[in-house]
Every structure is written in structure tokens, then in C-alpha cells.
Design a protein around this motif. Structure first.
Motif, PDB file in Angstrom:
ATOM      1  N   ARG A 186       0.849  -1.196   0.000  1.00  0.00           N
ATOM      2  CA  ARG A 186       0.000   0.000   0.000  1.00  0.00           C
ATOM      3  C   ARG A 186       0.883   1.244   0.000  1.00  0.00           C
ATOM      4  NH1 ARG A 186      -3.805   1.634   5.158  1.00  0.00           N
ATOM      5  NH2 ARG A 186      -4.919   3.403   4.222  1.00  0.00           N
ATOM      6  N   THR A 187       0.756   2.056  -1.028  1.00  0.00           N
ATOM      7  CA  THR A 187       1.616   3.236  -1.150  1.00  0.00           C
ATOM      8  C   THR A 187       0.848   4.543  -1.031  1.00  0.00           C
ATOM      9  OG1 THR A 187       1.398   3.262  -3.565  1.00  0.00           O
ATOM     10  CG2 THR A 187       3.231   1.985  -2.645  1.00  0.00           C
ATOM     11  N   ALA A 188      -0.462   4.497  -0.877  1.00  0.00           N
ATOM     12  CA  ALA A 188      -1.275   5.712  -0.787  1.00  0.00           C
ATOM     13  C   ALA A 188      -2.206   5.627   0.417  1.00  0.00           C
ATOM     14  CB  ALA A 188      -2.090   5.917  -2.059  1.00  0.00           C
ATOM     15  N   GLY A 189      -2.469   6.782   1.031  1.00  0.00           N
ATOM     16  CA  GLY A 189      -3.439   6.861   2.124  1.00  0.00           C
ATOM     17  C   GLY A 189      -3.054   6.116   3.378  1.00  0.00           C
ATOM     18  N   TYR A 190      -1.767   5.818   3.557  1.00  0.00           N
ATOM     19  CA  TYR A 190      -1.371   4.973   4.678  1.00  0.00           C
ATOM     20  C   TYR A 190      -1.066   5.751   5.955  1.00  0.00           C
ATOM     21  CZ  TYR A 190       3.477   6.266   3.496  1.00  0.00           C
ATOM     22  OH  TYR A 190       4.636   6.950   3.235  1.00  0.00           O
ATOM     23  N   ARG A 191      -0.877   7.061   5.875  1.00  0.00           N
ATOM     24  CA  ARG A 191      -0.484   7.824   7.064  1.00  0.00           C
ATOM     25  C   ARG A 191      -1.698   8.102   7.949  1.00  0.00           C
ATOM     26  NH1 ARG A 191       4.483  10.421   7.651  1.00  0.00           N
ATOM     27  NH2 ARG A 191       3.428  11.735   9.175  1.00  0.00           N
ATOM     28  N   ASN A 192      -1.576   7.785   9.226  1.00  0.00           N
ATOM     29  CA  ASN A 192      -2.678   8.023  10.161  1.00  0.00           C
ATOM     30  C   ASN A 192      -2.512   9.325  10.931  1.00  0.00           C
ATOM     31  OD1 ASN A 192      -0.865   7.463  12.380  1.00  0.00           O
ATOM     32  ND2 ASN A 192      -1.210   5.273  12.024  1.00  0.00           N
ATOM     33  N   LYS A 193      -1.487  10.109  10.589  1.00  0.00           N
ATOM     34  CA  LYS A 193      -1.234  11.372  11.279  1.00  0.00           C
ATOM     35  C   LYS A 193      -0.710  12.392  10.287  1.00  0.00           C
ATOM     36  CE  LYS A 193       2.480  12.302  13.858  1.00  0.00           C
ATOM     37  NZ  LYS A 193       3.460  12.337  14.960  1.00  0.00           N
ATOM     38  N   ALA A 194      -1.180  13.639  10.424  1.00  0.00           N
ATOM     39  CA  ALA A 194      -0.662  14.721   9.587  1.00  0.00           C
ATOM     40  C   ALA A 194      -0.647  16.008  10.398  1.00  0.00           C
ATOM     41  CB  ALA A 194      -1.512  14.900   8.339  1.00  0.00           C
ATOM     42  N   GLN A 195       0.409  16.793  10.209  1.00  0.00           N
ATOM     43  CA  GLN A 195       0.545  18.080  10.893  1.00  0.00           C
ATOM     44  C   GLN A 195       0.751  19.153   9.825  1.00  0.00           C
ATOM     45  OE1 GLN A 195       3.832  16.552  13.215  1.00  0.00           O
ATOM     46  NE2 GLN A 195       2.685  16.741  15.113  1.00  0.00           N
ATOM     47  N   TYR A 196      -0.218  20.051   9.720  1.00  0.00           N
ATOM     48  CA  TYR A 196      -0.208  21.052   8.659  1.00  0.00           C
ATOM     49  C   TYR A 196       0.117  22.436   9.230  1.00  0.00           C
ATOM     50  CZ  TYR A 196      -3.162  17.457   6.424  1.00  0.00           C
ATOM     51  OH  TYR A 196      -3.682  16.280   5.923  1.00  0.00           O
ATOM     52  N   PRO A 197       1.187  23.074   8.794  1.00  0.00           N
ATOM     53  CA  PRO A 197       1.424  24.462   9.196  1.00  0.00           C
ATOM     54  C   PRO A 197       0.367  25.368   8.568  1.00  0.00           C
ATOM     55  CG  PRO A 197       3.004  23.779   7.510  1.00  0.00           C
ATOM     56  CD  PRO A 197       2.230  22.559   7.896  1.00  0.00           C
ATOM     57  N   VAL A 198       0.022  26.446   9.281  1.00  0.00           N
ATOM     58  CA  VAL A 198      -0.980  27.397   8.809  1.00  0.00           C
ATOM     59  C   VAL A 198      -0.299  28.756   8.623  1.00  0.00           C
ATOM     60  CG1 VAL A 198      -3.265  28.391   9.231  1.00  0.00           C
ATOM     61  CG2 VAL A 198      -2.693  26.153  10.197  1.00  0.00           C
ATOM     62  N   ARG A 199      -0.549  29.378   7.499  1.00  0.00           N
ATOM     63  CA  ARG A 199       0.022  30.687   7.202  1.00  0.00           C
ATOM     64  C   ARG A 199      -1.023  31.541   6.483  1.00  0.00           C
ATOM     65  NH1 ARG A 199       3.158  28.535   9.959  1.00  0.00           N
ATOM     66  NH2 ARG A 199       5.404  28.251   9.701  1.00  0.00           N
ATOM     67  N   VAL A 200      -0.797  32.848   6.454  1.00  0.00           N
ATOM     68  CA  VAL A 200      -1.598  33.753   5.634  1.00  0.00           C
ATOM     69  C   VAL A 200      -0.729  34.240   4.489  1.00  0.00           C
ATOM     70  CG1 VAL A 200      -2.794  35.968   5.513  1.00  0.00           C
ATOM     71  CG2 VAL A 200      -3.126  34.476   7.499  1.00  0.00           C
ATOM     72  N   GLU A 201      -1.192  34.029   3.273  1.00  0.00           N
ATOM     73  CA  GLU A 201      -0.475  34.498   2.092  1.00  0.00           C
ATOM     74  C   GLU A 201      -1.460  35.229   1.185  1.00  0.00           C
ATOM     75  OE1 GLU A 201       1.695  31.429   0.137  1.00  0.00           O
ATOM     76  OE2 GLU A 201       2.756  30.776   1.953  1.00  0.00           O
ATOM     77  N   ASP A 202      -1.132  36.461   0.826  1.00  0.00           N
ATOM     78  CA  ASP A 202      -2.002  37.291  -0.022  1.00  0.00           C
ATOM     79  C   ASP A 202      -3.415  37.379   0.548  1.00  0.00           C
ATOM     80  OD1 ASP A 202       0.091  37.685  -1.855  1.00  0.00           O
ATOM     81  OD2 ASP A 202      -0.373  35.784  -2.851  1.00  0.00           O
ATOM     82  N   GLY A 203      -3.486  37.452   1.886  1.00  0.00           N
ATOM     83  CA  GLY A 203      -4.776  37.612   2.544  1.00  0.00           C
ATOM     84  C   GLY A 203      -5.585  36.346   2.684  1.00  0.00           C
ATOM     85  N   ARG A 204      -5.060  35.220   2.229  1.00  0.00           N
ATOM     86  CA  ARG A 204      -5.779  33.943   2.319  1.00  0.00           C
ATOM     87  C   ARG A 204      -5.108  33.026   3.333  1.00  0.00           C
ATOM     88  NH1 ARG A 204      -8.964  32.550  -1.962  1.00  0.00           N
ATOM     89  NH2 ARG A 204      -9.804  31.098  -0.402  1.00  0.00           N
ATOM     90  N   VAL A 205      -5.921  32.267   4.068  1.00  0.00           N
ATOM     91  CA  VAL A 205      -5.384  31.272   4.994  1.00  0.00           C
ATOM     92  C   VAL A 205      -4.921  30.066   4.186  1.00  0.00           C
ATOM     93  CG1 VAL A 205      -5.875  29.749   6.938  1.00  0.00           C
ATOM     94  CG2 VAL A 205      -6.869  32.050   6.871  1.00  0.00           C
TER      95      VAL A 205
END
Length: 452
Positions: free
Chosen positions: A121-140
Motif C-alpha cells: 500500500r503506497t497511498a493513504g497509509y499515514r494516520n497522522k498529519a501536521q499542517y502548518p498554517v500561514r496567511v499568504e495574499d490575505g488567504r489562509v
């Protein structure tokens, strides 16, 4: 020597663990990202050092037979997958070679590793994700960090994550934008929302949402909870993690529950495990089962042994073997993890396990004072491997077998060499692919005490 900005026609002859293709020009090594063995390309030299250089492809003259469509809009910019441009069978061969070479060249170990284990299985296998959040050109914006930087490669969908994560992420980002939630700025250290952390318990389907904040609260928390739980019934826990430090470390030390329980429950190798935001847990559950079962096979347990699980974390490895031993002892330096391990033992009705907080040296001394001698030691150190004092402590306990699980075969090979210098011998080794499409590979090694 090659010169900066010089354009050379080169053929790729190898790939490093960082995903860089390797070419040679008059014996001088040139590393080129996003290339495959067999590629011929015009390469512009972008950096020259004393013994090697870096280049980038200007034009691909003839592609390797191993090449494949990466299938990702941010491949090459995102710092995650480094091997998406080659076929998976070729990736497995590379990872096997990396482990074998490390054992031989760094460890001086001539044992030929067993074939690499993987789930396919090479897709969809991660059970955890950490996404940084930023504002760029007024958009989140959310996404993943670009290579060697804190710039975001904006992306909602990652092929390695469950599709559900994409939907939850979009909902939170839309909420933050509409409600004008202040987003954290790394430069000024102002703002509130730093990261969005999602965790899935695959066996139970339970989802945890954790908002990493620079303060103790976020505006309109209750409204966000209402929105998320109405749309996603899989969510069993919503947490706030507080990180007020000026650091690139994602998580702070304290958590607060704003919905549901302060953990979700998954099952691994038949053992139920409570997962909090701070709990270490393998990100590829199915491959972790292969890894732990291989470790159990190497441990050769009969039901009469005392098993010591060093770096036990929340106890997942040791508890998966508790039914095969007389006594399980888990040692970990993080008190919260020890409490989590005790909770997991209780949850599973395991009565032959005990866990205590200590480093390896202190644990060895404590067990010696008790007259407890482990027959088998399981050790699963961080990427930097074992300190020499840890290896010396294990050797003083004189277990019959040591089973090492490692996410870094280079440091594992170094540590195995130290064990061999102190009276142990590597008998078997096996790579296990927990991180398809990336440059990471785990391995399991069996060492036995030599007879004097």
C-alpha cells in the motif's frame, strides 16, 4: 573540478537516501534532485564544494525505465516524498540496498538482510498529519514545508494521507478565514493558529483534531466544534495544544480537551492503544504490524522469558508481545508516556507488565538491585540511535537476545558494531518499508550473546 553554472551531459548511476540522483563527471560526484538511475540529462551545476557538487536538470535527454508519473502537484517542492518519480519496486530495491550497505560499510556486518517487508500500500497509509498554517495574499493557507525551509508548499490533498483529512482541513481553513481567526506569524510571533494536527485510528475509525495555538484559547472555539462535529461524526476528540515558544517545534507540552475524550483508541497487533496528541505511534499502522511481528519472531519468545522494552513509549511494542512472555518490563524517560503505557496495559487486561520512568543506565541499576535479569531486550531508539552508555547498560544486563528496531539503518549499523565489540553477534536483519514514496526505511536486527 566542475564550475558553477556549467552545463554538463550526465547519466544518473545511483540515488541517495535524500532522493538525489548521483552522477559522476571525471570521477567528481554531482547530486541532482528528482532524477532516476538511467536518466541522461543536461544538468546545470548550481553549487560546487570541495569533493562534490549539486546540479539541476535543464533538459531530460533520455528518461530512465524506472521513471513514473509522480501524481502530485507539489512534488519537488514539498519536503515529504522524494521517490514518487520512480516505480515502487525500484524504490524497494533501493531501500534494501541502503540497509545492506549500512550494515556492511558502517557496521562491518556481513549478514545478508532478509527480503524487505512491505504491505504493498503506497497511498493513504499515514494516520497522522501536521499542517502548518500561514496567511499568504490575505488567504489562509495550509500545506507542507518545502525542502530545507519553512516556506509552505500549499496543498490540501496529499496522496499519503486519508481523503478524510483533506475535507476536515478545508473546513477548518474556511472557518478560520470567514471568522478572521488570527493566524500565527513566525517572524513577528503574533497570531493564534499555528498548526492543524489530525490523527486517525484506522481500526476504530475514530478521528482526533488538535489545534496548535500560540495562546491558551482561540476565538469562537465552540462554534468550530459545532461545525466540525456536525459534518464529521468520525471525530471523537478535539484538542487544543498550547505552544507559546518561539520555536519550530510543532507541539507544546500542554493539551486541553474542547470536545469528546482526550484520546482516541486504535488497535495494533490485537492490542488496544489510547492515542493522545503527544503519544508516539507509528504513522503506518498496517506496516507497523509487520514490523512488530518480525521483532517478535526474532525475539524467539517461549512464554518463560522476562522481556525488557527500552524506549517503550506508550508500550505498543512490548504489549504486543506480553502474551508470549512471563514478565514484561517497559522503560521510558517521558513520564507521560509511562502513564499512557500503564493505561494501555489496563485497557487490555494485561497483568504481567509493569512500566517505570528511567533512562537505560538507571533502569539497569534498578533491575540489578531487584535481582531481575531480562532474557530478551527490545530497543527502539530515536533516529540518532543509542548512546554508548545505553549499549553498555544493556550488555551489563547480559540478555540472551537483543532485538533492535531502527528508523535509521546507519545509526543501527554503528550501534550493532558496538554491540559486537561487547560480546554480541548480529544473526539476522530485515528492512521494513513503513514510509513508501519517501527516503525513510525501518529495519529490525537480531543480536545474540556469544559464548565465551
Amino acid at each position: 573540478m566542475v564550475q558553477k553554472n556549467e552545463i554538463l551531459e550526465l547519466e544518473i548511476v545511483d540515488i541517495t537516501e535524500e532522493g538525489n540522483g548521483v552522477a559522476k563527471h571525471d570521477g567528481f560526484a554531482v547530486f541532482i534532485p528528482n532524477t532516476a538511475v538511467g536518466d541522461r540529462a543536461q544538468v546545470r551545476i548550481v553549487k560546487v564544494l570541495s569533493s562534490y557538487a549539486f546540479g539541476r536538470v535543464e533538459r531530460l535527454i533520455s528518461p530512465s525505465k524506472d521513471r513514473t508519473d509522480p501524481g502530485c502537484a507539489v512534488f519537488g517542492r514539498c519536503g515529504g516524498c522524494t521517490l514518487r518519480h520512480i516505480g515502487y519496486e525500484t524504490e524497494l530495491q533501493l531501500k534494501y540496498k541502503w540497509v545492506a550497505n549500512h550494515l556492511r560499510r558502517i557496521g562491518g556486518i556481513e549478514v545478508v538482510p532478509e527480503p524487505i517487508l512491505h504491505t504493498g500500500r503506497t497511498a493513504g497509509y499515514r494516520n497522522k498529519a501536521q499542517y502548518p498554517v500561514r496567511v499568504e495574499d490575505g488567504r489562509v493557507m495550509t500545506g507542507f514545508f518545502a525542502k530545507r525551509s519553512h516556506r509552505i508548499a500549499a496543498s490540501d490533498l496529499c496522496d499519503l494521507q486519508p481523503a478524510l483529512f483533506e475535507d476536515i482541513l478545508k473546513e477548518i481553513r474556511t472557518f478560520a478565514e470567514k471568522q478572521k481567526i488570527p493566524v500565527y506569524d513566525e517572524q513577528t510571533h503574533r497570531g493564534c493558529l499555528r498548526h492543524i494536527y489530525l490523527r486517525l485510528a484506522e481500526k476504530t475509525g475514530q478521528v482526533m483534531v488538535c489545534l496548535v495555538l500560540s495562546g491558551k484559547g482561540m476565538p469562537k472555539e465552540k462554534l468550530l466544534v459545532k461545525r466540525l462535529t456536525a459534518r464529521f461524526p468520525q471525530i471523537h476528540s478535539i484538542m487544543v495544544n498550547v505552544n507559546q515558544k518561539k520555536t519550530n517545534v510543532i507541539l507544546g507540552d500542554s493539551c486541553r480537551t474542547i470536545y469528546g475524550a482526550d484520546y482516541i483508541v486504535d488497535e495494533l497487533c490485537g492490542v488496544k492503544l489510547c492515542l493522545s496528541p503527544l503519544t508516539f505511534y507509528q504513522v503506518n499502522r498496517d506496516a507497523a504490524e509487520l514490523l512488530y511481528r518480525q521483532a517478535q519472531e526474532y525475539a524467539q519468545l517461549t512464554g518463560e522469558e522476562t522481556l525488557l522494552d527500552l524506549y517503550c513509549g506508550a508500550g505498543s511494542i512490548g504489549l504486543s508481545m506480553a502474551h508470549r512472555v512471563k514478565k514484561l518490563i517497559g522503560v521510558e524517560v517521558v513520564e507521560a508516556a509511562v502513564e499512557n503505557a500503564r493505561q494501555n496495559a489496563k485497557l487490555n487486561g494485561i497483568g504481567n507488565a509493569r512500566f517505570f520512568c528511567a533512562d537505560a543506565s538507571s533502569a539497569a541499576k534498578r533491575l540489578a538491585e531487584e535481582g531481575t535479569k531480562p532474557d530478551v531486550v527490545i530497543v527502539d531508539p530515536p533516529r540518532k540511535g543509542c548512546d554508548k552508555s545505553v549499549i553498555e547498560s544493556i550488555v551489563r544486563m547480559a540478555p540472551k537476545r537483543v532485538v533492535m528496531i531502527s528508523c535509521n539503518s546507519a545509526t543501527a549499523a554503528r550501534d550493532c558494531r558496538a554491540f559486537e565489540e561487547m560480546g554480541y553477534q548480529v544473526i539476522k536483519a530485515r528492512p521494513v518499508d513503513l514510509f513508501p514514496r519517501t527516503g525513510h526505511v525501518e529495519c529490525v536486527v537480531l543480536l545474540t550473546k556469544t559464548e565465551k
